[in-house]
Design an enzyme around this catalytic site. Sequence first.
Site, PDB file in Angstrom:
ATOM      1  N   ASP A  60      -1.468  -0.046   5.167  1.00  0.00           N
ATOM      2  CA  ASP A  60      -1.919   1.345   5.210  1.00  0.00           C
ATOM      3  C   ASP A  60      -1.380   2.036   6.457  1.00  0.00           C
ATOM      4  OD1 ASP A  60      -3.841   3.582   4.306  1.00  0.00           O
ATOM      5  OD2 ASP A  60      -4.528   3.179   6.353  1.00  0.00           O
ATOM      6  N   ASP A 110       0.850  -1.189   0.000  1.00  0.00           N
ATOM      7  CA  ASP A 110       0.000   0.000   0.000  1.00  0.00           C
ATOM      8  C   ASP A 110       0.886   1.239   0.000  1.00  0.00           C
ATOM      9  OD1 ASP A 110      -2.377   1.377  -0.093  1.00  0.00           O
ATOM     10  OD2 ASP A 110      -2.747   1.321   2.058  1.00  0.00           O
ATOM     11  N   GLY A 111       0.332   2.333  -0.520  1.00  0.00           N
ATOM     12  CA  GLY A 111       1.037   3.606  -0.528  1.00  0.00           C
ATOM     13  C   GLY A 111       0.135   4.704  -0.028  1.00  0.00           C
ATOM     14  N   ASP A 120      -4.570  -2.644  -3.045  1.00  0.00           N
ATOM     15  CA  ASP A 120      -5.846  -1.959  -3.283  1.00  0.00           C
ATOM     16  C   ASP A 120      -5.745  -0.970  -4.443  1.00  0.00           C
ATOM     17  OD1 ASP A 120      -4.448   0.205  -2.242  1.00  0.00           O
ATOM     18  OD2 ASP A 120      -5.582   0.306  -0.375  1.00  0.00           O
ATOM     19  N   HIS A 167      -9.497  -0.112   2.911  1.00  0.00           N
ATOM     20  CA  HIS A 167     -10.264   0.290   4.104  1.00  0.00           C
ATOM     21  C   HIS A 167     -11.546  -0.529   4.262  1.00  0.00           C
ATOM     22  CE1 HIS A 167      -7.446   3.610   4.237  1.00  0.00           C
ATOM     23  NE2 HIS A 167      -7.804   3.956   3.014  1.00  0.00           N
ATOM     24  N   GLU A 171       2.319   3.702  -4.240  1.00  0.00           N
ATOM     25  CA  GLU A 171       1.736   2.386  -4.505  1.00  0.00           C
ATOM     26  C   GLU A 171       2.727   1.529  -5.299  1.00  0.00           C
ATOM     27  OE1 GLU A 171      -0.968   1.200  -3.310  1.00  0.00           O
ATOM     28  OE2 GLU A 171      -2.439   2.799  -2.982  1.00  0.00           O
TER      29      GLU A 171
END
Length: 250
Positions: free
Chosen positions: A144, A14-15, A76, A134, A53
């Site tokens: 995250d 994740d970024g 994501d 999320h 990302e």
Amino acid sequence: MSLDFTNKVLLFTDGACTGNPGPGGYGSILVLPDGHVKELGGYRASTTNNRMELQAVIEGFIELDCITQDIWVLTDSTYVIRGITQWIFGWKKRGWKNSEGDSVSNQDLWQKLDDLVSAQKRFSKIDWKYLRGHSGTPGNERCDEIAVGFTKKKSVDLFEGSLLEYPVAIHDLPDDMNLPPPSSGEKKNKKAHSYLSYVNGTLKRHSTWPECEAEVKGRPGAKFKKSISAENEIEIITAWGLSADELHKI
């Protein structure tokens, strides 16, 4: 969800970015078949969310260093998945230009990721899995947390050790990890790039609808669709169960 992770590497990524562009961070989690878990993370002073990302995935592949087990990349970011599995073929064919003729954004990172993925594919299979952000998936939520922590220049305690000691339920995954289709509103009323037909195992590209219609009309099982870009062509044939390499043959 009950899955068999024997001989499979999980790479969660994740970024995050504040300002976009602005200060950013990335987070990755590697889960190896032998039960070893390693978290990765980092900070960039001025960047974008998409770059972070990409960086998260890049750092994961660098750490894996052409491991021989198959890999699931769980992210994501539809940007990352569509980019590396669909759009990149057209970009490279056009000399790293997009369908509008402009330079591809984040070309340096895409080229790095492309090199790493190409090298890894010589040793094992890579599957790209989409996790809705999320939505409570523990691995995604932890990535995250790492990325946001680095964005804020916090001291992030990165775990490395046994899966038995890892406090995250990392194997808790959703039933559906398929990439969602592009929004129909993105394509509505856009000028055609081409028309594709697939009849009796033969894929063809047509410049006009009448030409395509003549190919498919009255042919049982024929598939056909308008594309709005070279990237969209890849999306279409992928949905038909074909490889992006098939486009290079027509």
